[in-house]
Motif scaffolding. Sequence first.
Motif, PDB file in Angstrom:
ATOM      1  N   LYS A 160       0.797  -1.203  -0.084  1.00  0.00           N
ATOM      2  CA  LYS A 160       0.383   0.489   0.563  1.00  0.00           C
ATOM      3  C   LYS A 160       0.974   0.737  -0.226  1.00  0.00           C
ATOM      4  CE  LYS A 160      -3.849  -1.688   2.196  1.00  0.00           C
ATOM      5  NZ  LYS A 160      -4.325  -1.851   3.669  1.00  0.00           N
ATOM      6  N   THR A 161       2.211   1.506   0.918  1.00  0.00           N
ATOM      7  CA  THR A 161       2.473   2.768   0.802  1.00  0.00           C
ATOM      8  C   THR A 161       4.171   2.303  -0.244  1.00  0.00           C
ATOM      9  OG1 THR A 161       4.072   1.944   3.478  1.00  0.00           O
ATOM     10  CG2 THR A 161       1.796   3.148   3.740  1.00  0.00           C
ATOM     11  N   GLY A 162       3.950   1.548  -0.187  1.00  0.00           N
ATOM     12  CA  GLY A 162       5.998   1.013  -0.901  1.00  0.00           C
ATOM     13  C   GLY A 162       6.891   1.319   0.143  1.00  0.00           C
ATOM     14  N   ASP A 163       6.470   1.240   1.709  1.00  0.00           N
ATOM     15  CA  ASP A 163       7.456   1.257   2.042  1.00  0.00           C
ATOM     16  C   ASP A 163       8.170   0.206   2.405  1.00  0.00           C
ATOM     17  OD1 ASP A 163       7.312   4.323   2.643  1.00  0.00           O
ATOM     18  OD2 ASP A 163       5.920   3.378   4.676  1.00  0.00           O
ATOM     19  N   LEU A 164       9.447  -0.545   2.506  1.00  0.00           N
ATOM     20  CA  LEU A 164      10.764  -1.254   2.738  1.00  0.00           C
ATOM     21  C   LEU A 164      11.340  -1.607   4.325  1.00  0.00           C
ATOM     22  CD1 LEU A 164      12.139  -3.388   1.241  1.00  0.00           C
ATOM     23  CD2 LEU A 164      14.137  -1.879   0.404  1.00  0.00           C
ATOM     24  N   THR A 165      11.138  -2.527   4.643  1.00  0.00           N
ATOM     25  CA  THR A 165      11.542  -3.333   5.722  1.00  0.00           C
ATOM     26  C   THR A 165      12.640  -4.189   5.640  1.00  0.00           C
ATOM     27  OG1 THR A 165       8.900  -2.875   6.771  1.00  0.00           O
ATOM     28  CG2 THR A 165      11.273  -3.638   8.243  1.00  0.00           C
ATOM     29  N   GLU A 166      13.792  -3.593   5.389  1.00  0.00           N
ATOM     30  CA  GLU A 166      14.542  -4.564   5.973  1.00  0.00           C
ATOM     31  C   GLU A 166      14.532  -6.048   6.703  1.00  0.00           C
ATOM     32  OE1 GLU A 166      19.104  -3.760   4.094  1.00  0.00           O
ATOM     33  OE2 GLU A 166      18.540  -3.110   5.942  1.00  0.00           O
ATOM     34  N   GLY A 167      15.286  -6.959   5.637  1.00  0.00           N
ATOM     35  CA  GLY A 167      15.328  -8.457   6.677  1.00  0.00           C
ATOM     36  C   GLY A 167      16.805  -8.719   7.091  1.00  0.00           C
ATOM     37  N   PHE A 168      16.709  -9.832   7.847  1.00  0.00           N
ATOM     38  CA  PHE A 168      17.766 -10.298   8.334  1.00  0.00           C
ATOM     39  C   PHE A 168      18.791 -11.122   6.993  1.00  0.00           C
ATOM     40  CE2 PHE A 168      16.291 -10.204  12.355  1.00  0.00           C
ATOM     41  CZ  PHE A 168      16.825  -9.962  13.493  1.00  0.00           C
TER      42      PHE A 168
END
Length: 434
Positions: free
Chosen positions: A284-292
Amino acid sequence: MSDKKVRVRFAPSPTGGLHLGGVRTVLYNYLFAKKHGGDFILRIEDTDQTRFVPGAEEYIFDCLKWAGLEPDESVQHGGDFGPYRQSERKELYKNYAEQLVAEGHAYYAFDTPGELEQMRQQYRTDENPAPQYDNKVRMQMRNSLTLDGDTVHELMHSDTPYVVRIKMPDEETVSFNDMIRGEVSFNTSLVDDKVLLKADGMPTYHLAVVVDDHLMEISHAFRGEEWLPSAPVHVLLWKYLFGEDKMPQWAHFPLILGPSGKLSKRDGATYGFPVFAMNWTDPKTGDLTEGFKEMGFLPEAFMNLLAVLGWNDGTEQEIFSLDEMIEKFSMDRIHSAGAKFDYEKAKWFNHEWIKKLTVDRLQLLVKEVLKSKGIEVADDELLNKVIDLVKDRCTLLTDFYEQAGYIFSKRLKALIYLLFSRNGMMLKPCSSRS
């Protein structure tokens, strides 16, 4: 352990990224199942359609595949107890909800959102700022306990929205044995009448988890301690529908804590370290949350560090392979107190695993890192020598680029070629792809 076959499950909602606490729950379920020759089931709990996020279900499977925790049964793997997606089991739950009403353990409630809000305002006090729909207010509301039979029949057959609520008994004690915490008891008068079936015909978690665990023959139900307050509702549903003797053994895992309390999905940006297994982009927002994974963690290290966040084998050993964890795992070694996540310690685990792994195991992973930086390596022999040379200096997989990327850069290769040419030496030109 009883003679009953061990069957455990992880039942995520497809609503976003997979938090490291969820992966640890998977890991403990997986270790327990494999330790006892059992099955690990993944069931998708998608009954709350308002929270459904496209792509989240596939993301969950991708995360578990990367971690090496493949289910024995699931939407993707099949099995004899499907469907494994709750939205495809809708009609099952309605029958059980109606059985509970018929036997006096639940009731139909016709209250509108406005009436519910009015109730909250009416009963709100300083001591009770968030009144609940419980034994103290249910007889003041619009439900099948307060309305006559004809009115209830008319409402149910006139497209009037209604839900089914459990009727929590007054002043009873509900107890069960938790494999981690021992005997746990609750006063039923302190628990509200949870909704079991929503107006759209979908079950809530409370009804669905009990029905599905029964039908899928789940022997052990392991989940996070945030679900402890719901346990008395689930114990009663087991008693009413199937008998307490059919109930699985319970265990509620301790929370994973951050620097200032429970480590939530939103804390990654606050603390500066990942909280998801893999990169998650909000559709929806295109926000990226980085993963391990993308931060440069090995799956072996990620599993290792999660395992010891709340468990140990009784020795000073810290580095465990998955096979070693399966061999040594036991529920009585899981702590009941919360475990604090330490990112520096997490990186230490990764550093130790990079040193431990063979060059062959690291080769493809390092290639991926270099490729993400625009460097494609064609000379595997050279790459292996470089990995062996620098791996002890690498904490994250991404460090291989900083430690050795220059060796494969086009600029350096061109410079070496030029120097050798000027000295009258023959040198095969560089590959444009390496």
